[in-house]
Design an enzyme around this catalytic site. Structure first.
Site, PDB file in Angstrom:
ATOM      1  N   GLY A  74      57.049  55.678  58.224  1.00 33.05           N
ATOM      2  CA  GLY A  74      56.008  55.684  57.203  1.00 33.05           C
ATOM      3  C   GLY A  74      55.049  56.842  57.357  1.00 33.05           C
ATOM      4  O   GLY A  74      54.616  57.451  56.368  1.00 33.05           O
ATOM      5  N   ASN A 104      64.546  48.596  56.792  1.00 36.24           N
ATOM      6  CA  ASN A 104      65.839  48.188  57.327  1.00 36.24           C
ATOM      7  C   ASN A 104      66.210  46.804  56.798  1.00 36.24           C
ATOM      8  O   ASN A 104      65.348  46.001  56.455  1.00 36.24           O
ATOM      9  CB  ASN A 104      65.798  48.130  58.858  1.00 36.24           C
ATOM     10  N   LYS A 126      74.676  50.550  54.133  1.00 36.57           N
ATOM     11  CA  LYS A 126      73.759  50.748  55.250  1.00 36.57           C
ATOM     12  C   LYS A 126      73.727  49.507  56.136  1.00 36.57           C
ATOM     13  O   LYS A 126      73.671  49.600  57.364  1.00 36.57           O
ATOM     14  CB  LYS A 126      72.353  51.051  54.732  1.00 36.57           C
ATOM     15  N   ASN A 142      73.528  54.913  70.574  1.00 32.23           N
ATOM     16  CA  ASN A 142      74.414  54.584  69.457  1.00 32.23           C
ATOM     17  C   ASN A 142      75.871  54.952  69.711  1.00 32.23           C
ATOM     18  O   ASN A 142      76.790  54.291  69.232  1.00 32.23           O
ATOM     19  CB  ASN A 142      73.929  55.273  68.184  1.00 32.23           C
ATOM     20  N   SER A 156      68.954  52.979  68.792  1.00 32.29           N
ATOM     21  CA  SER A 156      68.753  52.266  67.537  1.00 32.29           C
ATOM     22  C   SER A 156      67.390  51.590  67.508  1.00 32.29           C
ATOM     23  O   SER A 156      66.769  51.330  68.546  1.00 32.29           O
ATOM     24  CB  SER A 156      69.849  51.214  67.334  1.00 32.29           C
ATOM     25  N   SER A 157      66.908  51.284  66.300  1.00 32.96           N
ATOM     26  CA  SER A 157      65.603  50.639  66.163  1.00 32.96           C
ATOM     27  C   SER A 157      65.577  49.289  66.860  1.00 32.96           C
ATOM     28  O   SER A 157      64.569  48.903  67.470  1.00 32.96           O
ATOM     29  CB  SER A 157      65.251  50.476  64.680  1.00 32.96           C
ATOM     30  N   GLU A 203      64.655  42.969  63.928  1.00 33.13           N
ATOM     31  CA  GLU A 203      64.953  42.687  62.527  1.00 33.13           C
ATOM     32  C   GLU A 203      66.330  42.044  62.374  1.00 33.13           C
ATOM     33  O   GLU A 203      66.997  42.208  61.351  1.00 33.13           O
ATOM     34  CB  GLU A 203      64.862  43.976  61.713  1.00 33.13           C
TER      35      GLU A 203
END
Length: 302
Positions: A12, A100, A181, A199, A250-251, A263
């Site tokens: 953001g 995401n 995605k 990853n 990765s997030s 998430e």
């Protein structure tokens, strides 16, 4: 254009900072970051172009009562409802989700009267410290109406993004792009999170079979939801992203490393829910979801 970026963390702040080069931007951020931006502006570092590296958007911790032509939502999926409720207290002409997982646009639509656009972003970003965001890799923003098709509003938003140097595509097939995605994230994120690996680990044994099966299951559920996504296309996308970001974390792996809630509900958990609605079995996604949720419960994050 007047733009609110709701959830100015890494992505953001990068998107908002670049938009602030040519638009009136307000960042809704955590206190330390908002204070630093108010006092000293926002510094853009890393793989950004030759435009200004220091911008001065407005910044606040209070997302209520805001007025804007566009709100760009970049909060974690489990905070989408709260973000929507805050935005509903103001006057927002349109909303773009750059989040995401799946289901965010539907959550926004149930709480807001403004048109909802769906989007994806592949820019790499890290909030190095309050007031400083680094672009770790150039990417692309794809956006369009959440149900597909075209709209003049999406075109205007795309033009506004492109005008400040953001690589932007306005697409008429956002449902398919979102599921694609999702298939990528379902194959990469939970495995790297559970194993504390980068990853690229999902391209090698013993993880690759697990990642590929989670991806195939996701594509199968997409087709059951009337979205055309072949197993081959989903697998190719997952492997391409894993190769291109092999050294990245990765997030979800970042969240677990930082002892934060993930998430998972909006990624593999979403696949499990949609599969159940369509009478499908997705054992790999179900197992990965259960493992991540167990970790969250054990850490008091659920």
């Amino acid at each position: 254009m007047e733009i609110v970026v709701f959830g100015a963390g890494s992505l953001g702040s990068l998107v908002g900072g670049l938009l602030a080069r040519g638009h009136d931007v307000t960042l809704v951020a955590r206190e330390a970051h908002a204070r630093a931006v108010r006092e000293s502006g926002l510094r853009l570092e890393g793989a950004v172009d030759d435009g200004p590296s220091h911008v001065s958007p407005a910044a606040t911790t209070d997302g209520t009562g805001l007025e804007a032509d566009l709100a760009v939502v970049t909060v974690k999926s489990f905070d989408t409802a709260a973000a929507a409720d805050a935005l509903a207290t103001g006057s927002i002409e349109a909303v773009l989700s750059l989040q995401n997982g799946m289901g965010n646009e539907a959550t926004l639509a149930t709480r807001l009267e403004a048109p909802i656009l769906a989007g994806t972003a592949t820019y790499g970003a890290i909030l190095q410290e309050p007031g400083v965001v680094e672009c770790t890799g150039p990417g692309e923003i794809v956006l369009g109406p959440r149900d597909g098709g075209s709209s003049a509003r999406a075109e205007r938003v795309g033009e506004a993004f492109a005008a400040v140097g953001l690589e932007t595509t306005v697409a008429d097939d956002m449902p398919r792009r979102l599921w694609k995605k999702l298939a990528v994230n379902a194959g990469i994120n939970p495995i790297t999170a559970l194993t504390a690996t980068e990853n690229g680990a999902v391209l090698e044994e013993p993880a690759t079979d697990l990642a590929r099966e989670a991806t195939r299951e996701t594509a199968r559920v997409a087709r059951a939801c009337d979205v055309s996504l072949s197993n081959h296309e989903a697998l190719a996308a997952m492997e391409t992203v894993a190769q291109a970001t092999a050294a990245n974390t990765s997030s979800m792996a970042q969240d677990i490393a930082a002892q934060r809630r993930t998430e998972i509900d909006a990624i593999n958990g979403y696949v499990v829910e949609r599969a159940a609605e369509n009478g499908l079995e997705v054992p790999t996604n179900r197992t990965l979801t259960a493992l991540i949720r167990t970790w969250e419960q054990g850490r008091g994050r659920r």
